[in-house]
Design a protein around this motif. Structure first.
Motif, mmCIF file in Angstrom:
data_model
loop_
_atom_site.group_PDB
_atom_site.id
_atom_site.type_symbol
_atom_site.label_atom_id
_atom_site.label_comp_id
_atom_site.label_asym_id
_atom_site.label_seq_id
_atom_site.Cartn_x
_atom_site.Cartn_y
_atom_site.Cartn_z
ATOM 1 N N LEU A 290 -39.520 12.476 8.482
ATOM 2 C CA LEU A 290 -40.448 11.897 9.445
ATOM 3 C C LEU A 290 -41.202 13.017 10.145
ATOM 4 N N TYR A 291 -42.490 12.786 10.379
ATOM 5 C CA TYR A 291 -43.324 13.722 11.124
ATOM 6 C C TYR A 291 -43.720 13.025 12.412
ATOM 7 N N GLY B 75 -46.933 10.937 19.790
ATOM 8 C CA GLY B 75 -46.429 9.586 19.999
ATOM 9 C C GLY B 75 -46.405 8.717 18.760
ATOM 10 N N ASP B 76 -46.813 9.244 17.624
ATOM 11 C CA ASP B 76 -46.789 8.487 16.376
ATOM 12 C C ASP B 76 -45.787 9.095 15.416
ATOM 13 N N MET B 77 -45.316 8.269 14.500
ATOM 14 C CA MET B 77 -44.323 8.693 13.520
ATOM 15 C C MET B 77 -44.889 8.414 12.128
ATOM 16 N N TYR B 78 -44.787 9.414 11.259
ATOM 17 C CA TYR B 78 -45.278 9.297 9.885
ATOM 18 C C TYR B 78 -44.115 9.543 8.932
ATOM 19 N N ARG B 79 -43.988 8.694 7.914
ATOM 20 C CA ARG B 79 -42.917 8.817 6.927
ATOM 21 C C ARG B 79 -43.475 9.483 5.666
ATOM 22 N N TYR B 80 -42.810 10.564 5.226
ATOM 23 C CA TYR B 80 -43.235 11.285 4.021
ATOM 24 C C TYR B 80 -42.668 10.590 2.795
ATOM 25 N N THR C 35 -54.740 16.548 7.818
ATOM 26 C CA THR C 35 -55.072 15.749 9.002
ATOM 27 C C THR C 35 -54.310 14.436 8.957
ATOM 28 N N THR C 36 -54.271 13.749 10.066
ATOM 29 C CA THR C 36 -53.518 12.508 10.163
ATOM 30 C C THR C 36 -54.034 11.465 9.172
ATOM 31 N N ALA C 37 -55.345 11.347 9.017
ATOM 32 C CA ALA C 37 -55.913 10.349 8.104
ATOM 33 C C ALA C 37 -55.582 10.684 6.656
ATOM 34 N N ALA C 38 -55.492 11.966 6.339
ATOM 35 C CA ALA C 38 -55.221 12.367 4.957
ATOM 36 C C ALA C 38 -53.743 12.315 4.614
ATOM 37 N N GLN D 150 -48.956 5.333 7.141
ATOM 38 C CA GLN D 150 -49.334 4.504 8.275
ATOM 39 C C GLN D 150 -48.621 5.007 9.529
ATOM 40 N N ALA D 151 -49.386 5.229 10.577
ATOM 41 C CA ALA D 151 -48.797 5.693 11.830
ATOM 42 C C ALA D 151 -48.012 4.555 12.476
ATOM 43 N N GLN D 152 -46.805 4.854 12.883
ATOM 44 C CA GLN D 152 -45.973 3.894 13.595
ATOM 45 C C GLN D 152 -45.593 4.517 14.927
ATOM 46 N N PRO D 153 -45.470 3.716 15.969
ATOM 47 C CA PRO D 153 -45.041 4.285 17.254
ATOM 48 C C PRO D 153 -43.596 4.762 17.169
ATOM 49 N N ILE D 154 -43.295 5.821 17.897
ATOM 50 C CA ILE D 154 -41.928 6.330 17.939
ATOM 51 C C ILE D 154 -41.088 5.336 18.739
ATOM 52 N N PRO D 155 -39.978 4.855 18.160
ATOM 53 C CA PRO D 155 -39.168 3.871 18.898
ATOM 54 C C PRO D 155 -38.489 4.510 20.105
ATOM 55 N N PRO D 156 -38.242 3.717 21.146
ATOM 56 C CA PRO D 156 -37.551 4.267 22.324
ATOM 57 C C PRO D 156 -36.100 4.590 21.975
ATOM 58 N N PRO D 157 -35.486 5.500 22.720
ATOM 59 C CA PRO D 157 -34.084 5.828 22.446
ATOM 60 C C PRO D 157 -33.177 4.639 22.753
ATOM 61 N N LEU D 158 -32.051 4.593 22.062
ATOM 62 C CA LEU D 158 -31.094 3.510 22.274
ATOM 63 C C LEU D 158 -30.362 3.712 23.593
#
Length: 116
Positions: free
Chosen positions: A6-7, A11-16, A32-35, A39-47
């Motif tokens: 994960l990158y 505030g966004d999370m990207y899966r390789y 770059t983010t678009a390249a 799909q950008a996903q929000p980083i989930p809050p901590p448990l």
């Protein structure tokens, strides 16, 4: 399989999802983010503590049920481990209960002293 890469960026999370070699990963991180093609996903809050406790109990249950199954890789040792864990928690529970229950010998000695 391989662990998930994960990158986290702004505030966004990207899966390789590419090849697991140095060059493709380096190029993916440098693009770059678009390249990135992800799909950008929000980083989930901590448990919180309760969620972590539930998750830990769930994982422990799955591990114990896997050990207790009749899978050939575990054999008799898996059932033995489960039995030892059950005995341990039974003893632990009885010790905790005994700590909070009043003992009968102390209450009878208190009654004798009150009578005198």
């Amino acid at each position: 399989g391989f662990p998930v890469l994960l990158y986290l960026h702004r505030g966004d999370m990207y899966r390789y999802k590419g090849k697991r070699h140095y060059e493709p990963i380096r190029e993916w991180l440098g693009s770059t983010t678009a390249a990135k093609g992800a799909q950008a996903q929000p980083i989930p809050p901590p448990l919180d503590m309760l969620q972590e406790f539930k998750m830990t109990l769930n994982m422990a249950y799955k591990e114990l049920s896997d050990l207790a199954s009749n899978h050939p890789k575990h054999g008799f040792a898996g059932k033995g481990v489960v039995a030892l864990i059950v005995v341990f928690f039974g003893l632990l529970t009885s010790m905790v209960v005994m700590c909070f229950l009043p003992s009968s010998s102390s209450s009878s000695s208190n009654n004798k002293s009150k009578r005198e």
